[in-house]
Design a protein around this motif. Structure first.
Motif, PDB file in Angstrom:
ATOM      1  N   LYS A  87       0.839  -1.191   0.000  1.00 30.37           N
ATOM      2  CA  LYS A  87       0.000   0.000   0.000  1.00 30.37           C
ATOM      3  C   LYS A  87       0.874   1.240   0.000  1.00 30.37           C
TER       4      LYS A  87
ATOM      5  N   ASN B  94      -2.597  -4.283  -5.386  1.00 29.81           N
ATOM      6  CA  ASN B  94      -3.587  -5.066  -6.129  1.00 29.81           C
ATOM      7  C   ASN B  94      -4.359  -4.210  -7.137  1.00 29.81           C
TER       8      ASN B  94
ATOM      9  N   GLU C  64      -6.162  -1.422  -6.382  1.00 32.69           N
ATOM     10  CA  GLU C  64      -7.219  -0.603  -5.773  1.00 32.69           C
ATOM     11  C   GLU C  64      -6.702   0.806  -5.521  1.00 32.69           C
TER      12      GLU C  64
ATOM     13  N   GLY D  95      -7.999   4.741  -3.888  1.00 35.83           N
ATOM     14  CA  GLY D  95      -8.967   5.556  -3.175  1.00 35.83           C
ATOM     15  C   GLY D  95      -8.448   6.975  -3.091  1.00 35.83           C
TER      16      GLY D  95
END
Length: 100
Positions: free
Chosen positions: A26, A92, A94, A96
């Motif tokens: 992340k 992955n 994703e 935001g």
């Protein structure tokens, strides 16, 4: 480009210009755009929660951040740009984003 395309472009630049921790999972970054300044810093995390601070090592990310800011201001009912954003990118794919 639409604001969604500009956000994708920004994230791609971030992944190229941030020095990510080995095995990163992340990337979380805070961006600021204001009169005369643009900045972005963040943290990359691995699966165990280990983290390292960083910032982009080039100017393309900051340029992409400003372009997104201007495009979103143009679409805003008030015409005012956001001042800060919180960006989250997962290994992955994703993504935001929150804007203030």
């Amino acid at each position: 480009m639409s604001k969604d395309e500009l956000l994708v472009d920004l994230c791609q630049h971030m992944l190229r210009e941030f020095e990510l921790i080995p095995g990163w999972r992340k990337l979380i970054a805070v961006g600021r755009v204001g009169a005369g300044h643009t900045g972005l810093f963040g943290y990359s995390f691995d699966l165990t929660g280990h983290w390292e601070a960083g910032s982009p090592d080039g100017f393309e990310t900051l340029h992409a951040l400003k372009k997104l800011n201007h495009a979103m201001a143009a679409e805003s009912p008030t015409g005012r740009p956001w001042l800060c954003c919180l960006l989250r990118i997962g290994s992955n794919g994703e993504v935001g984003a929150d804007f203030e």
